[in-house]
Design a protein around this motif. Sequence first.
Motif, PDB file in Angstrom:
ATOM      1  N   ILE A   1       0.428 -34.108 -37.476  1.00 12.00           N
ATOM      2  CA  ILE A   1       0.836 -33.636 -36.146  1.00 12.00           C
ATOM      3  C   ILE A   1       0.826 -34.749 -35.106  1.00 12.00           C
ATOM      4  O   ILE A   1       1.495 -34.640 -34.079  1.00 12.00           O
ATOM      5  CB  ILE A   1      -0.038 -32.458 -35.657  1.00 12.00           C
ATOM      6  N   SER A   2       0.099 -35.812 -35.371  1.00 11.59           N
ATOM      7  CA  SER A   2       0.087 -36.937 -34.433  1.00 11.59           C
ATOM      8  C   SER A   2       1.376 -37.737 -34.480  1.00 11.59           C
ATOM      9  O   SER A   2       1.610 -38.597 -33.631  1.00 11.59           O
ATOM     10  CB  SER A   2      -1.102 -37.858 -34.717  1.00 11.59           C
TER      11      SER A   2
ATOM     12  N   ALA B   1     -11.060 -39.516 -31.424  1.00  8.63           N
ATOM     13  CA  ALA B   1     -10.401 -40.638 -30.759  1.00  8.63           C
ATOM     14  C   ALA B   1      -8.892 -40.457 -30.647  1.00  8.63           C
ATOM     15  O   ALA B   1      -8.238 -41.123 -29.838  1.00  8.63           O
ATOM     16  CB  ALA B   1     -10.704 -41.947 -31.495  1.00  8.63           C
ATOM     17  N   GLN B   2      -8.327 -39.541 -31.456  1.00 12.44           N
ATOM     18  CA  GLN B   2      -6.873 -39.320 -31.440  1.00 12.44           C
ATOM     19  C   GLN B   2      -6.468 -38.113 -30.585  1.00 12.44           C
ATOM     20  O   GLN B   2      -5.274 -37.860 -30.398  1.00 12.44           O
ATOM     21  CB  GLN B   2      -6.363 -39.120 -32.866  1.00 12.44           C
TER      22      GLN B   2
ATOM     23  N   ILE C   1      -2.721 -34.588 -27.001  1.00  7.81           N
ATOM     24  CA  ILE C   1      -2.567 -33.673 -25.869  1.00  7.81           C
ATOM     25  C   ILE C   1      -1.616 -34.268 -24.829  1.00  7.81           C
ATOM     26  O   ILE C   1      -0.794 -33.544 -24.233  1.00  7.81           O
ATOM     27  CB  ILE C   1      -3.934 -33.341 -25.249  1.00  7.81           C
ATOM     28  N   GLN C   2      -1.684 -35.573 -24.618  1.00 15.76           N
ATOM     29  CA  GLN C   2      -0.777 -36.210 -23.667  1.00 15.76           C
ATOM     30  C   GLN C   2       0.665 -36.109 -24.140  1.00 15.76           C
ATOM     31  O   GLN C   2       1.575 -35.841 -23.335  1.00 15.76           O
ATOM     32  CB  GLN C   2      -1.156 -37.674 -23.460  1.00 15.76           C
ATOM     33  N   ARG C   3       0.910 -36.311 -25.429  1.00 15.24           N
ATOM     34  CA  ARG C   3       2.278 -36.203 -25.962  1.00 15.24           C
ATOM     35  C   ARG C   3       2.799 -34.777 -25.834  1.00 15.24           C
ATOM     36  O   ARG C   3       3.983 -34.566 -25.558  1.00 15.24           O
ATOM     37  CB  ARG C   3       2.339 -36.649 -27.422  1.00 15.24           C
ATOM     38  N   ILE C   4       1.919 -33.800 -26.052  1.00 11.58           N
ATOM     39  CA  ILE C   4       2.334 -32.409 -25.882  1.00 11.58           C
ATOM     40  C   ILE C   4       2.715 -32.148 -24.434  1.00 11.58           C
ATOM     41  O   ILE C   4       3.768 -31.554 -24.151  1.00 11.58           O
ATOM     42  CB  ILE C   4       1.208 -31.459 -26.344  1.00 11.58           C
TER      43      ILE C   4
ATOM     44  N   VAL D   1     -15.807 -33.178 -40.835  1.00  9.19           N
ATOM     45  CA  VAL D   1     -14.377 -32.860 -40.997  1.00  9.19           C
ATOM     46  C   VAL D   1     -13.923 -32.034 -39.803  1.00  9.19           C
ATOM     47  O   VAL D   1     -12.914 -32.340 -39.162  1.00  9.19           O
ATOM     48  CB  VAL D   1     -14.119 -32.109 -42.321  1.00  9.19           C
ATOM     49  N   LEU D   2     -14.651 -30.965 -39.505  1.00  9.01           N
ATOM     50  CA  LEU D   2     -14.409 -30.164 -38.308  1.00  9.01           C
ATOM     51  C   LEU D   2     -15.418 -30.622 -37.258  1.00  9.01           C
ATOM     52  O   LEU D   2     -16.614 -30.359 -37.378  1.00  9.01           O
ATOM     53  CB  LEU D   2     -14.582 -28.670 -38.612  1.00  9.01           C
ATOM     54  N   ILE D   3     -14.927 -31.317 -36.235  1.00 16.52           N
ATOM     55  CA  ILE D   3     -15.801 -31.846 -35.184  1.00 16.52           C
ATOM     56  C   ILE D   3     -15.510 -31.077 -33.900  1.00 16.52           C
ATOM     57  O   ILE D   3     -14.474 -31.278 -33.259  1.00 16.52           O
ATOM     58  CB  ILE D   3     -15.586 -33.353 -35.004  1.00 16.52           C
ATOM     59  N   ALA D   4     -16.423 -30.179 -33.571  1.00 15.61           N
ATOM     60  CA  ALA D   4     -16.219 -29.290 -32.422  1.00 15.61           C
ATOM     61  C   ALA D   4     -16.633 -29.970 -31.124  1.00 15.61           C
ATOM     62  O   ALA D   4     -17.489 -30.862 -31.106  1.00 15.61           O
ATOM     63  CB  ALA D   4     -17.000 -27.994 -32.623  1.00 15.61           C
TER      64      ALA D   4
END
Length: 241
Positions: free
Chosen positions: A117-118, A140-141, A146-149, A204-207
């Motif tokens: 998705i990046s 870090a990504q 969010i800025q591209r969206i 893996v899932l970093i909340a």
Amino acid sequence: MAQDTLYATEKSLIAPFSFDEEVVAVFPDMIERSVPGYSLLLPLIGQIAARYAQSHSRCYDLGCSLGAVTLVMRQQIKQEGCRITAVDNAPAMIEQCRTIFAPDGGSIPVDLVEVDISQVPIEQASVVVLNFTLQFLPPAQRDALIQRIFDGLLPGGALILSEKVIFEPAELDELLVRLHHDFKRANGYSELEISQKRTALENVLIAETVPQHQARLRRAGFASADLWFQTFNFVSLLAIK
């Protein structure tokens, strides 16, 4: 629907969680029994998408998995000339999506894209959905995505961001985690399954917290970023350009 028993037997080595063929085979059962409020959340996302979709624009389902969000958007959006782009980087998910979408009679065209998705361009968008997706992206990504969206959204466009989150103070977070685990137990998961799944998701899932998400959305330029849905430690935010 195949039942999720991936962590039902004790494993000597627990590999990091990934959206592979085994997960795809049981994913509908896994997410229904693991994410409180999921069956209610989906049609509400479709309802919000229908309100904010603009004629002759694109709607994006980023991290589409098996396309549940894409399907509810396809069913509820009525604006003329809309097109949905459903994106996932897991080949098994995209392959199964094609099978699921084949008999669907929706009139809105859907483009299935197998890519991170990046990397996907966001263009002429009126609605973008990240439904429990950003949490799997390295922190870090996240700002850049969010800025591209934001940059790819039309004025008045909407981002629907659903995430598992952490809360402060720690006592509140611990309570909501316990309630989430109670929910999983009530849906038939054993202590072993809960423990092993939690280990697989570690790193893996970093909340993040709700304020962290809101600050990121505002830095990107969103005029508003409000919490509209919460069930225990699972939430959804609506951000408007």
